[in-house]
Write an enzyme that holds these catalytic residues in place. Structure first.
Site, PDB file in Angstrom:
ATOM      1  N   TRP A  10       0.819  -1.202   0.000  1.00  0.00           N
ATOM      2  CA  TRP A  10       0.000   0.000   0.000  1.00  0.00           C
ATOM      3  C   TRP A  10       0.856   1.256   0.000  1.00  0.00           C
ATOM      4  CZ3 TRP A  10      -1.939  -3.148   4.445  1.00  0.00           C
ATOM      5  CH2 TRP A  10      -2.945  -4.045   4.034  1.00  0.00           C
TER       6      TRP A  10
ATOM      7  N   VAL B 111       2.380   2.543   3.365  1.00  0.00           N
ATOM      8  CA  VAL B 111       3.307   1.651   4.060  1.00  0.00           C
ATOM      9  C   VAL B 111       4.447   1.234   3.132  1.00  0.00           C
ATOM     10  CG1 VAL B 111       3.543  -0.529   5.324  1.00  0.00           C
ATOM     11  CG2 VAL B 111       1.429   0.799   5.527  1.00  0.00           C
ATOM     12  N   CYS B 112       4.111   0.400   2.154  1.00  0.00           N
ATOM     13  CA  CYS B 112       5.145  -0.235   1.332  1.00  0.00           C
ATOM     14  C   CYS B 112       5.729   0.672   0.262  1.00  0.00           C
ATOM     15  CB  CYS B 112       4.573  -1.498   0.704  1.00  0.00           C
ATOM     16  SG  CYS B 112       4.073  -2.711   1.949  1.00  0.00           S
ATOM     17  N   LEU B 113       5.065   1.804  -0.010  1.00  0.00           N
ATOM     18  CA  LEU B 113       5.649   2.802  -0.897  1.00  0.00           C
ATOM     19  C   LEU B 113       6.360   3.881  -0.092  1.00  0.00           C
ATOM     20  CD1 LEU B 113       6.082   3.831  -3.774  1.00  0.00           C
ATOM     21  CD2 LEU B 113       3.883   5.032  -3.598  1.00  0.00           C
TER      22      LEU B 113
ATOM     23  N   PRO C   1      10.192   2.785   1.730  1.00  0.00           N
ATOM     24  CA  PRO C   1      11.405   2.785   0.900  1.00  0.00           C
ATOM     25  C   PRO C   1      11.662   4.123   0.232  1.00  0.00           C
ATOM     26  CG  PRO C   1       9.650   1.526  -0.153  1.00  0.00           C
ATOM     27  CD  PRO C   1       9.193   1.821   1.232  1.00  0.00           C
TER      28      PRO C   1
END
Length: 217
Positions: free
Chosen positions: A117, A120-122, A125
């Site tokens: 998502w 979070v995951c974008l 990083p």
């Protein structure tokens, strides 16, 4: 690693300087995707992956806890059938050296990310890579969050940190840059027709009109 300017010709994407990381486009993440219509995100990330293949942009596929979260969506895996996605335990992709070592070894400074998502995951990083001096481009319409607010707040946060928001069609267009580059133009227009929505439909119509005009000559 020196950062490039945000304006001017050097701020545009170049295939030879780009590397693409596609993060967690898996069933579990799609199941709670509410910022966008899931079929749109699937269409866009597949279009983005096809564009990267056309322009020979190195592309890293990665999943998190594949056995529980599910395999990468088939349409995306089919673009790179020979590549086994890097399966992580880290929520933050940028903490996994299996991913970052590939990026660092490439020497490329234009880092393009799309993920599920967004918040979070974008975001994780992106923020870490920005701190390491990468020019990070976040593909907002190939990413999505658990709500419209979650997606929007994450994009705002990343922009404040220095990321550049962009759409998948803009990425492909910047890589092409000049219609005189015939070696990629035809494949690009095919991808546009397959995944470009209204733009793809309009392009097909243009081809129809050109063909009709040719018959009338």
């Amino acid at each position: 690693m020196a950062k490039t300017a945000k304006t001017g010709l050097d701020a545009l994407l170049r295939p030879e300087d780009s590397i693409l990381v596609l993060i967690d486009h898996q069933p579990f993440q799609f199941a709670n995707l509410h910022s966008h219509e899931p079929t749109m995100i699937a269409n866009n990330v597949i279009g983005l992956a096809k564009a990267a293949k056309i322009f020979n942009v190195p592309t890293i596929l990665t999943t998190v806890l594949e056995e529980r979260g599910g395999y990468l969506i088939k349409g995306l895996q089919d673009v790179f059938p020979e590549q086994k996605p890097i399966d992580r335990t880290f929520i933050n992709t940028w903490e996994d050296p299996n991913v970052t070592n590939i990026v660092k070894k490439s020497g490329r400074k234009q880092l393009i990310l799309a993920a599920l998502w967004t918040e979070v995951c974008l975001a994780m990083p992106t923020i870490q890579a920005l701190g390491e001096g990468y020019d990070v481009f976040i593909v907002t319409d190939a990413s999505g969050g658990v709500s419209a607010e979650a997606h929007d707040m994450a994009v705002r946060r990343m922009v404040q940190a220095g990321a550049v928001p962009i759409t998948w069609l803009a990425v492909m267009s910047e890589w092409q840059r000049d219609w005189a580059r015939e070696e990629t133009a035809m494949a690009m227009t095919t991808t546009l027709a397959d995944h470009g929505g209204g733009s793809g439909i309009a392009f097909a119509w243009e081809l129809q009109l050109l063909a009709t005009a040719g018959k009338q000559v």
